[in-house]
Scaffold this motif. Sequence first.
Motif, mmCIF file in Angstrom:
data_model
loop_
_atom_site.group_PDB
_atom_site.id
_atom_site.type_symbol
_atom_site.label_atom_id
_atom_site.label_comp_id
_atom_site.label_asym_id
_atom_site.label_seq_id
_atom_site.Cartn_x
_atom_site.Cartn_y
_atom_site.Cartn_z
ATOM 1 N N ARG A 87 0.842 -1.189 0.000
ATOM 2 C CA ARG A 87 0.000 0.000 0.000
ATOM 3 C C ARG A 87 0.880 1.244 0.000
ATOM 4 N N PRO A 88 0.343 2.393 -0.458
ATOM 5 C CA PRO A 88 1.111 3.649 -0.355
ATOM 6 C C PRO A 88 1.303 4.012 1.118
ATOM 7 N N LEU A 89 2.434 4.634 1.426
ATOM 8 C CA LEU A 89 2.727 5.023 2.803
ATOM 9 C C LEU A 89 3.006 6.522 2.850
ATOM 10 N N GLY A 90 2.182 7.236 3.600
ATOM 11 C CA GLY A 90 2.409 8.658 3.777
ATOM 12 C C GLY A 90 3.479 8.907 4.823
ATOM 13 N N THR A 91 3.832 10.170 5.001
ATOM 14 C CA THR A 91 4.853 10.536 5.981
ATOM 15 C C THR A 91 4.459 10.086 7.384
ATOM 16 N N GLN A 92 3.182 10.268 7.739
ATOM 17 C CA GLN A 92 2.718 9.872 9.062
ATOM 18 C C GLN A 92 2.765 8.355 9.228
ATOM 19 N N ASP A 93 2.467 7.616 8.148
ATOM 20 C CA ASP A 93 2.547 6.155 8.209
ATOM 21 C C ASP A 93 3.970 5.698 8.517
ATOM 22 N N VAL A 94 4.938 6.306 7.837
ATOM 23 C CA VAL A 94 6.345 5.936 8.058
ATOM 24 C C VAL A 94 6.754 6.270 9.488
ATOM 25 N N ARG A 95 6.292 7.419 10.003
ATOM 26 C CA ARG A 95 6.624 7.785 11.384
ATOM 27 C C ARG A 95 6.052 6.766 12.368
ATOM 28 N N ARG A 96 4.823 6.309 12.103
ATOM 29 C CA ARG A 96 4.215 5.318 13.003
ATOM 30 C C ARG A 96 4.964 3.987 12.926
ATOM 31 N N LEU A 97 5.399 3.589 11.736
ATOM 32 C CA LEU A 97 6.186 2.365 11.599
ATOM 33 C C LEU A 97 7.526 2.497 12.320
ATOM 34 N N ALA A 98 8.109 3.698 12.270
ATOM 35 C CA ALA A 98 9.361 3.929 12.992
ATOM 36 C C ALA A 98 9.134 3.867 14.495
ATOM 37 N N ALA A 99 7.978 4.387 14.945
ATOM 38 C CA ALA A 99 7.653 4.344 16.372
ATOM 39 C C ALA A 99 7.485 2.908 16.852
ATOM 40 N N MET A 100 7.055 2.021 15.940
ATOM 41 C CA MET A 100 6.898 0.604 16.282
ATOM 42 C C MET A 100 8.200 -0.169 16.089
ATOM 43 N N ASN A 101 9.282 0.537 15.707
ATOM 44 C CA ASN A 101 10.590 -0.074 15.503
ATOM 45 C C ASN A 101 10.603 -1.020 14.309
ATOM 46 N N VAL A 102 9.737 -0.762 13.336
ATOM 47 C CA VAL A 102 9.661 -1.584 12.135
ATOM 48 C C VAL A 102 10.590 -1.041 11.054
ATOM 49 N N VAL A 103 10.656 0.293 10.914
ATOM 50 C CA VAL A 103 11.546 0.905 9.928
ATOM 51 C C VAL A 103 12.411 1.956 10.617
ATOM 52 N N GLU A 104 13.536 2.232 9.980
ATOM 53 C CA GLU A 104 14.439 3.285 10.473
ATOM 54 C C GLU A 104 15.030 4.001 9.268
ATOM 55 N N ALA A 105 14.868 5.307 9.235
ATOM 56 C CA ALA A 105 15.398 6.084 8.117
ATOM 57 C C ALA A 105 16.917 5.959 8.080
ATOM 58 N N ASP A 106 17.444 5.751 6.863
ATOM 59 C CA ASP A 106 18.886 5.602 6.674
ATOM 60 C C ASP A 106 19.269 6.357 5.406
ATOM 61 N N GLY A 107 19.382 7.698 5.531
ATOM 62 C CA GLY A 107 19.640 8.528 4.357
ATOM 63 C C GLY A 107 18.420 8.555 3.454
ATOM 64 N N GLU A 108 18.596 8.165 2.193
ATOM 65 C CA GLU A 108 17.504 8.137 1.226
ATOM 66 C C GLU A 108 16.736 6.815 1.266
ATOM 67 N N SER A 109 17.214 5.849 2.028
ATOM 68 C CA SER A 109 16.564 4.542 2.109
ATOM 69 C C SER A 109 16.098 4.277 3.536
ATOM 70 N N PHE A 110 15.596 3.070 3.772
ATOM 71 C CA PHE A 110 15.080 2.689 5.083
ATOM 72 C C PHE A 110 15.606 1.305 5.455
ATOM 73 N N ARG A 111 16.001 1.170 6.706
ATOM 74 C CA ARG A 111 16.318 -0.159 7.242
ATOM 75 C C ARG A 111 15.005 -0.734 7.772
ATOM 76 N N VAL A 112 14.622 -1.879 7.237
ATOM 77 C CA VAL A 112 13.289 -2.433 7.499
ATOM 78 C C VAL A 112 13.407 -3.825 8.104
ATOM 79 N N ASP A 113 12.711 -4.031 9.236
ATOM 80 C CA ASP A 113 12.587 -5.367 9.819
ATOM 81 C C ASP A 113 11.458 -6.065 9.075
ATOM 82 N N CYS A 114 11.815 -6.857 8.072
ATOM 83 C CA CYS A 114 10.807 -7.460 7.193
ATOM 84 C C CYS A 114 9.916 -8.457 7.925
#
Length: 254
Positions: A117-144
């Motif tokens: 699904r598309p992910l807005g800025t707020q969606d990414v922030r919520r995923l980061a709050a759940m420790n699922v994603v972490e911003a890494d420059g232009e990409s993301f470190r993702v716990d798949c």
Amino acid sequence: MTTDSDEPTLTIDELAARAGVTVRTVRFYSGRGLLPPPVLGPRRVGRYGPEHLARLALIEEMQLRGMTLAAIERHLGQLPPDLTPHDLAIHRAVVASWAPDAVESLTRRELERRAGRPLGTQDVRRLAAMNVVEADGESFRVDCGLLRLGVELLDVPLSQETILAARTVLTEHARTAAHELSKLLRDAVAERDTRDVRSLSAHMHPLVVQALLTTFQRSLKEELRAWLDTDPDAAGAQRPRGAGPRGAQEPPSG
């Protein structure tokens, strides 16, 4: 789409899109008996629901862990036939515990494709709050291993502050439980060979995870039931419109 009553309302195309697979894959799994048959709606169009989505997610998780189709068939064949989508999600979490952390570096586009699904800025922030994603420059470190569960939680009406607080509580108690369990295991196998200890740990890992999940699930249901029993306003909010006075029906099971 699906309804609050969990009625099967997805067409096979919608089911495939939600699960991130092809229609051909859904038909293949159905033909092998890995998915229950759909409910036939008007004009005999098959309709699918949350159980089909949960089973597809479990099958995908087992494939990611390297299980063969024959092994997946055996595993699903041993499960009780009346498992709810919630029960299937617990089984998926246990399967995910068999493998080490699967952290990948993904672009925003790849992250959205994996999320389905598309992910807005707020969606990414919520995923980061759940420790699922972490911003890494232009990409993301993702716990798949956590991504699908995190995406499902995006639609839960909780604030980011509540999610952060919940994560802190869970992390603190999980670390305490892991420390105590590790101490018990160390004492139990103190005299054994290192190879035996590693083998025991590998076998115990999924069992411990399942025990923790089951215990937490039951404890949470008990807490919610006690809350609803002592808070008339909360209980009233849970009752459907037109329901009789409090006590006229069973409280929700959580």
